[in-house]
Design a protein around this motif. Structure first.
Motif, PDB file in Angstrom:
ATOM      1  N   ILE A 229       0.834  -1.203   0.000  1.00 52.48           N
ATOM      2  CA  ILE A 229       0.000   0.000   0.000  1.00 52.48           C
ATOM      3  C   ILE A 229       0.869   1.253   0.000  1.00 52.48           C
ATOM      4  N   ALA A 230       1.919   1.242   0.839  1.00 52.61           N
ATOM      5  CA  ALA A 230       2.827   2.392   0.874  1.00 52.61           C
ATOM      6  C   ALA A 230       3.478   2.606  -0.491  1.00 52.61           C
ATOM      7  N   GLU A 231       3.812   1.523  -1.165  1.00 52.26           N
ATOM      8  CA  GLU A 231       4.447   1.615  -2.482  1.00 52.26           C
ATOM      9  C   GLU A 231       3.475   2.164  -3.525  1.00 52.26           C
ATOM     10  N   ILE A 232       2.194   1.798  -3.417  1.00 53.98           N
ATOM     11  CA  ILE A 232       1.177   2.334  -4.330  1.00 53.98           C
ATOM     12  C   ILE A 232       1.118   3.858  -4.204  1.00 53.98           C
ATOM     13  N   TYR A 233       1.077   4.331  -2.983  1.00 49.52           N
ATOM     14  CA  TYR A 233       1.017   5.784  -2.762  1.00 49.52           C
ATOM     15  C   TYR A 233       2.324   6.466  -3.173  1.00 49.52           C
ATOM     16  N   ARG A 234       3.459   5.802  -2.914  1.00 48.29           N
ATOM     17  CA  ARG A 234       4.747   6.417  -3.283  1.00 48.29           C
ATOM     18  C   ARG A 234       4.841   6.606  -4.785  1.00 48.29           C
ATOM     19  N   LYS A 235       4.450   5.577  -5.558  1.00 51.30           N
ATOM     20  CA  LYS A 235       4.504   5.668  -7.016  1.00 51.30           C
ATOM     21  C   LYS A 235       3.541   6.729  -7.541  1.00 51.30           C
ATOM     22  N   ALA A 236       2.471   6.972  -6.785  1.00 47.68           N
ATOM     23  CA  ALA A 236       1.499   7.997  -7.180  1.00 47.68           C
ATOM     24  C   ALA A 236       1.916   9.387  -6.691  1.00 47.68           C
ATOM     25  N   ARG A 237       3.127   9.488  -6.096  1.00 47.98           N
ATOM     26  CA  ARG A 237       3.676  10.746  -5.573  1.00 47.98           C
ATOM     27  C   ARG A 237       2.814  11.320  -4.447  1.00 47.98           C
ATOM     28  N   ARG A 238       2.245  10.440  -3.688  1.00 48.18           N
ATOM     29  CA  ARG A 238       1.466  10.857  -2.503  1.00 48.18           C
ATOM     30  C   ARG A 238       2.259  10.409  -1.286  1.00 48.18           C
ATOM     31  N   SER A 239       3.350  11.137  -1.034  1.00 47.67           N
ATOM     32  CA  SER A 239       4.362  10.717  -0.062  1.00 47.67           C
ATOM     33  C   SER A 239       3.852  10.669   1.370  1.00 47.67           C
ATOM     34  N   GLU A 240       2.958  11.568   1.750  1.00 52.05           N
ATOM     35  CA  GLU A 240       2.491  11.582   3.136  1.00 52.05           C
ATOM     36  C   GLU A 240       1.669  10.331   3.447  1.00 52.05           C
ATOM     37  N   GLN A 241       0.838   9.923   2.507  1.00 50.10           N
ATOM     38  CA  GLN A 241       0.057   8.715   2.723  1.00 50.10           C
ATOM     39  C   GLN A 241       0.952   7.477   2.689  1.00 50.10           C
ATOM     40  N   ALA A 242       1.980   7.514   1.834  1.00 45.78           N
ATOM     41  CA  ALA A 242       2.942   6.405   1.801  1.00 45.78           C
ATOM     42  C   ALA A 242       3.656   6.289   3.141  1.00 45.78           C
ATOM     43  N   LEU A 243       4.073   7.425   3.689  1.00 45.22           N
ATOM     44  CA  LEU A 243       4.752   7.441   4.984  1.00 45.22           C
ATOM     45  C   LEU A 243       3.831   6.917   6.081  1.00 45.22           C
ATOM     46  N   GLU A 244       2.591   7.341   6.061  1.00 39.78           N
ATOM     47  CA  GLU A 244       1.632   6.920   7.088  1.00 39.78           C
ATOM     48  C   GLU A 244       1.459   5.397   7.096  1.00 39.78           C
ATOM     49  N   TRP A 245       1.304   4.803   5.917  1.00 44.70           N
ATOM     50  CA  TRP A 245       1.088   3.356   5.851  1.00 44.70           C
ATOM     51  C   TRP A 245       2.357   2.589   6.211  1.00 44.70           C
ATOM     52  N   ALA A 246       3.510   3.098   5.823  1.00 40.58           N
ATOM     53  CA  ALA A 246       4.769   2.429   6.176  1.00 40.58           C
ATOM     54  C   ALA A 246       4.971   2.448   7.686  1.00 40.58           C
ATOM     55  N   GLU A 247       4.700   3.583   8.321  1.00 40.98           N
ATOM     56  CA  GLU A 247       4.862   3.668   9.780  1.00 40.98           C
ATOM     57  C   GLU A 247       3.847   2.781  10.494  1.00 40.98           C
ATOM     58  N   ARG A 248       2.641   2.687   9.951  1.00 41.05           N
ATOM     59  CA  ARG A 248       1.642   1.795  10.543  1.00 41.05           C
ATOM     60  C   ARG A 248       2.112   0.345  10.508  1.00 41.05           C
ATOM     61  N   GLY A 249       2.757  -0.035   9.411  1.00 42.10           N
ATOM     62  CA  GLY A 249       3.260  -1.401   9.300  1.00 42.10           C
ATOM     63  C   GLY A 249       4.363  -1.685  10.293  1.00 42.10           C
ATOM     64  N   ILE A 250       5.276  -0.739  10.473  1.00 39.93           N
ATOM     65  CA  ILE A 250       6.373  -0.924  11.431  1.00 39.93           C
ATOM     66  C   ILE A 250       5.829  -0.965  12.861  1.00 39.93           C
ATOM     67  N   GLN A 251       4.857  -0.124  13.145  1.00 41.32           N
ATOM     68  CA  GLN A 251       4.245  -0.136  14.488  1.00 41.32           C
ATOM     69  C   GLN A 251       3.561  -1.463  14.774  1.00 41.32           C
ATOM     70  N   ALA A 252       2.956  -2.046  13.767  1.00 43.42           N
ATOM     71  CA  ALA A 252       2.224  -3.304  13.963  1.00 43.42           C
ATOM     72  C   ALA A 252       3.155  -4.506  14.084  1.00 43.42           C
ATOM     73  N   PHE A 253       4.294  -4.495  13.361  1.00 46.44           N
ATOM     74  CA  PHE A 253       5.137  -5.691  13.304  1.00 46.44           C
ATOM     75  C   PHE A 253       6.531  -5.513  13.889  1.00 46.44           C
ATOM     76  N   GLY A 254       6.938  -4.282  14.176  1.00 48.96           N
ATOM     77  CA  GLY A 254       8.231  -4.050  14.808  1.00 48.96           C
ATOM     78  C   GLY A 254       9.389  -4.605  14.017  1.00 48.96           C
ATOM     79  N   ASP A 255      10.355  -5.248  14.721  1.00 50.00           N
ATOM     80  CA  ASP A 255      11.541  -5.793  14.065  1.00 50.00           C
ATOM     81  C   ASP A 255      11.222  -6.967  13.151  1.00 50.00           C
ATOM     82  N   GLU A 256      10.021  -7.531  13.286  1.00 46.53           N
ATOM     83  CA  GLU A 256       9.621  -8.659  12.448  1.00 46.53           C
ATOM     84  C   GLU A 256       9.054  -8.204  11.102  1.00 46.53           C
ATOM     85  N   ALA A 257       9.009  -6.912  10.886  1.00 41.03           N
ATOM     86  CA  ALA A 257       8.451  -6.386   9.639  1.00 41.03           C
ATOM     87  C   ALA A 257       9.306  -6.803   8.446  1.00 41.03           C
TER      88      ALA A 257
END
Length: 584
Positions: free
Chosen positions: A356-384
Motif C-alpha cells: 500500500i505504501a508503495e502504491i502511494y509512493r509511485k502515485a507521488r502521494r508521499s504523506e500517505q505512503a509514509l503513514e502506511w509504512a509507519e503503521r506497518g512498522i508499528q504493527a510488526f516491529g523488528d519482524e516487519a
C-alpha cells in the motif's frame, strides 16, 4: 536470399553456441538425422536420441527461423537437434567429393529427394494411397488422430467427434513420465492444431466450446504427468490464446462470456484465464465488463477483513483468486483508492503495508505512503518485512530524519551480518556521510559474533562452515578492495574454500608463494570428491601451481610434488589421465 547463403556452418555455431554445436555435430556424425526433406523453402527431419524429436528450419526474411519439440527447442533455443539437421542439409548441398566429414550415405539415399517421392506418389492410384495411409496409421497414433479429424471436418463440425479426439490425445492410461512427455505433448498439440483449423474455416463458436473443453481436460491431466520441462503450460497458453481469438471472431453474448470467464478465474486451476478482465476488455464490451464487475463484487462482499497477525484458511485459494480479480478491476479503473481498499482488506502481513505504501509512493502521494509504512512498522516491529523497513528508511532520509532511518537498517545487519546487509548499511550511512562510524560498529559487531566460534568451534563442526571462521570479514574486505586486510583475516581465522581461491588469485602476481601454498593445500580435498568435474578442477589448480613454481625457479620441487600426487591418487584413473600432460 537462398537457404544456402543464410545457413552456413559459422552461422549455425553462432546461433547454437559451442556446447550445443558440439553435441549437434556428434548427432550428425552418428547419422541420427532421419527423413531429411525440403519442400517450398522448408527443411524438416527427425533426430533420434533418447527420443525422436522433430525439427523444422525455414527462411524468414534475412535469417533462418526454426523449431524443435525437444525441451530446449521449445524454450526458443537453437538446440543440438537443429544443429544436426542443419549440418545434414548442408552436406546434401555440397558438391560431389566435398563432404568428407563422415562416411558417405548410400547412393540411393544421397540421390533420392522428397521431390522424387512426391513425383512417385502422384503416379499412384487413389485407392493405393489411401491404403498406404491407413497402413502407416496403424503404427502412428498421431496420424490416426489427424486422419480422424480430417474425416470429421469433412462431415461438418461434429463437436462430439472433436471431443473424442481431445480425450484420446489426453488419454487416461495412468501416469506419463518425463521421457514420455515429448510424444504426449505432440499428440495434444496435434489435437489443438485441429481446433485451430476450425477457426480458420470460420467455426469460431465451435472453437470457443472445444477450447474450453480441452482446457478442462488438460488442467485435470496435469496431475498425472511429470512436467518439469513445462509442456503443459505451453498447451494451456496456446488454448487460451485460441479461445481469445475465437471470441474476437464469434462475438459471443457479452454477459454469458463474462460469467464463464469469471467462474474459470475464480476456480484458480493453473491460472487459466487469469487477468481475463484485461485481455478480454474489448470482447466483453461495456455490458460484459459491468456484469463481470457485479459478479466479482458479490463474491468480494463475502470476504472478511484481516487485521495484523490474523489468518484465513482460504487465503491461498478462493480468497486469493477473488482478491486478484478485484485488484485487476481496480488497476483497470486507475482508481488508486479503490486499489488500496482491496489491499487493505488483508493486513495480516507487513508486506501488505509495504504494498500500500508503495502504491502511494509511485502515485507521488508521499504523506500517505509514509503513514502506511509507519503503521506497518508499528504493527510488526523488528519482524516487519525488510522491504517495508527499507522503504520507510528511504522516506526518513528524504526528510533528513537519518537517525530514524538507521534504526531500521542497523537491526537487519545485526540479525543477519552478511555482505548484502553490510552493503545496504553503507548505502544508507553514505546518505548523510556517517559511514566511518557505522563501518566500525558493523566490524566490531561481526567480530563479537565470530571470535568465540573461531576459538572454540561447536563439536562436530565441518571445515569452512559459515560462521565458524572469518569468511564474512574476508568477504567484506575483498568487496572493499582491502586485499591485505582480507588476507590477514584469512590467515588468522580461516575462510571458505571459495574465498581462499579468490585470495590466491589476487596474490599470484606479487606473492606467488602464498598462492602456491593455497593451491597445493586445496588440491587434495578437491580430488577426494571423486568425480570428473573435481578432477578437472584439481588439474586446473595444479596447472597454475606449475606456472607459478616455474616463475619461482622451483621446477624440480614441482616435479617432486607431482610424483607424490601421482603416488597418492594412482587408483583414480581418470585423474591420472589428466596428469599425463604435466612435468614434460
Amino acid at each position: 536470399m537462398t537457404l544456402l547463403k543464410t545457413l552456413t556452418t559459422n552461422q549455425i555455431k553462432r546461433w547454437a553456441g559451442s556446447r550445443a554445436y558440439g553435441r549437434g555435430e556428434a548427432y550428425y556424425q552418428d547419422e541420427r538425422v532421419r527423413n531429411l526433406r525440403e519442400r517450398r523453402g522448408k527443411i524438416a527431419a527427425t533426430v533420434r536420441g533418447t527420443h525422436s524429436y522433430h525439427v523444422r528450419l525455414w527462411e524468414d526474411g534475412k535469417t533462418i527461423d526454426y523449431d524443435c519439440d525437444c525441451p530446449v527447442g521449445l524454450g526458443g533455443d537453437f538446440c543440438k537437434h537443429c544443429v544436426a539437421v542443419a549440418l545434414a542439409w548442408l552436406e546434401k548441398q555440397a558438391p560431389a567429393g566435398k563432404t568428407a566429414r563422415r562416411r558417405q550415405p548410400k547412393q540411393a539415399e544421397a540421390d533420392l529427394t522428397m521431390k522424387d517421392v512426391r513425383a512417385w506418389l502422384l503416379l499412384q492410384e487413389r485407392e493405393a494411397l489411401a491404403d498406404m495411409l491407413l497402413e502407416a496409421a496403424v503404427e502412428d497414433e498421431q496420424l490416426v488422430d489427424r486422419l480422424m479429424l480430417k474425416a470429421a471436418a469433412a462431415r461438418g463440425v461434429n463437436l462430439d467427434a472433436y471431443r473424442k479426439i481431445i480425450d484420446q490425445a489426453i488419454g487416461s492410461d495412468g501416469f506419463i513420465d518425463y521421457y514420455a512427455m515429448p510424444d504426449y505433448y505432440r499428440g495434444m498439440d496435434g489435437a489443438i492444431d485441429a481446433i485451430d483449423e476450425l477457426l480458420a474455416q470460420g467455426h469460431a463458436a465451435a472453437v470457443i466450446e472445444l477450447s474450453e473443453y480441452a482446457l478442462q481436460r488438460t488442467t485435470r491431466a496435469i496431475e498425472t504427468v511429470e512436467d518439469s520441462d513445462g509442456y503443459m503450460s505451453l498447451l494451456l497458453e496456446r488454448l487460451q490464446a485460441l479461445h481469445l481469438s475465437a471470441c474476437r471472431k464469434a462475438k459471443p453474448d457479452q454477459e454469458v462470456l463474462a460469467e464463464r470467464l469469471f467462474r474459470w478465474e475464480l476456480s484458480g486451476d493453473w491460472d487459466v484465464f487469469h487477468g481475463a478482465i484485461k485481455s478480454y476488455t474489448q470482447v466483453l464490451g461495456m455490458r460484459g465488463r459491468e456484469h463481470y464487475r457485479a459478479l466479482a463484487e458479490a463474491e468480494w462482499a463475502k470476504v472478511r477483513s484481516l487485521k495484523p497477525g490474523e489468518n484465513d484458511q482460504s487465503r491461498y485459494c478462493r480468497r486469493f483468486y477473488i482478491t486478484s480479480i478485484m485488484e485487476s478491476l481496480a488497476e483497470q479503473s486507475g482508481d488508486i483508492e479503490a486499489l488500496v481498499q482491496v489491499k487493505s482488506q488483508d493486513l495480516s502481513s507487513s508486506y501488505a503495508f509495504y504494498q500500500i505504501a508503495e502504491i502511494y509512493r509511485k502515485a507521488r502521494r508521499s504523506e500517505q505512503a509514509l503513514e502506511w509504512a509507519e503503521r506497518g512498522i508499528q504493527a510488526f516491529g523488528d519482524e516487519a518485512d525488510s522491504r517495508l523497513q527499507d522503504l520507510l528508511a528511504d522516506m526518513y532520509h528524504r526528510r533528513k530524519r537519518h537517525d530514524e532511518a538507521m534504526t531500521l537498517i542497523w537491526p537487519q545487519f545485526e540479525q543477519r551480518p552478511y555482505l548484502s546487509n553490510y552493503q545496504k548499511l553503507k548505502k544508507h550511512a553514505d546518505r548523510y556521510k556517517h559511514w566511518p562510524h557505522w563501518r566500525q560498529r558493523a566490524l566490531d559487531q561481526l567480530r563479537a559474533v565470530i571470535e568465540p566460534r573461531v576459538k572454540k568451534p561447536p563439536r562436530g563442526q565441518r571445515p569452512y562452515r559459515p560462521g565458524s571462521d572469518r569468511s564474512r570479514l574476508v568477504e567484506i574486505f575483498l568487496w572493499e578492495k582491502e586485499i591485505e586486510a582480507a588476507w590477514q583475516e584469512a590467515v588468522e581465522g580461516g575462510c571458505s574454500e571459495e574465498l581462499w581461491l579468490r585470495l590466491a588469485g589476487l596474490r599470484e602476481k606479487e606473492h606467488p608463494r602464498d598462492a602456491v601454498a593455497i593451491y597445493q593445500k586445496l588440491i587434495g580435498p578437491i580430488v577426494e570428491r571423486t568425480n570428473n568435474d573435481a578432477y578437472a578442477e584439481a588439474a586446473a589448480l595444479l596447472s597454475r601451481v606449475e606456472k607459478l613454481m616455474g616463475r619461482l625457479g622451483d621446477k624440480a620441487e614441482f616435479r617432486h610434488n607431482l610424483l607424490q600426487i601421482r603416488e597418492k591418487y594412482k587408483r583414480k584413473r581418470n585423474f591420472m589421465k589428466l596428469l599425463e600432460r604435466f612435468g614434460k
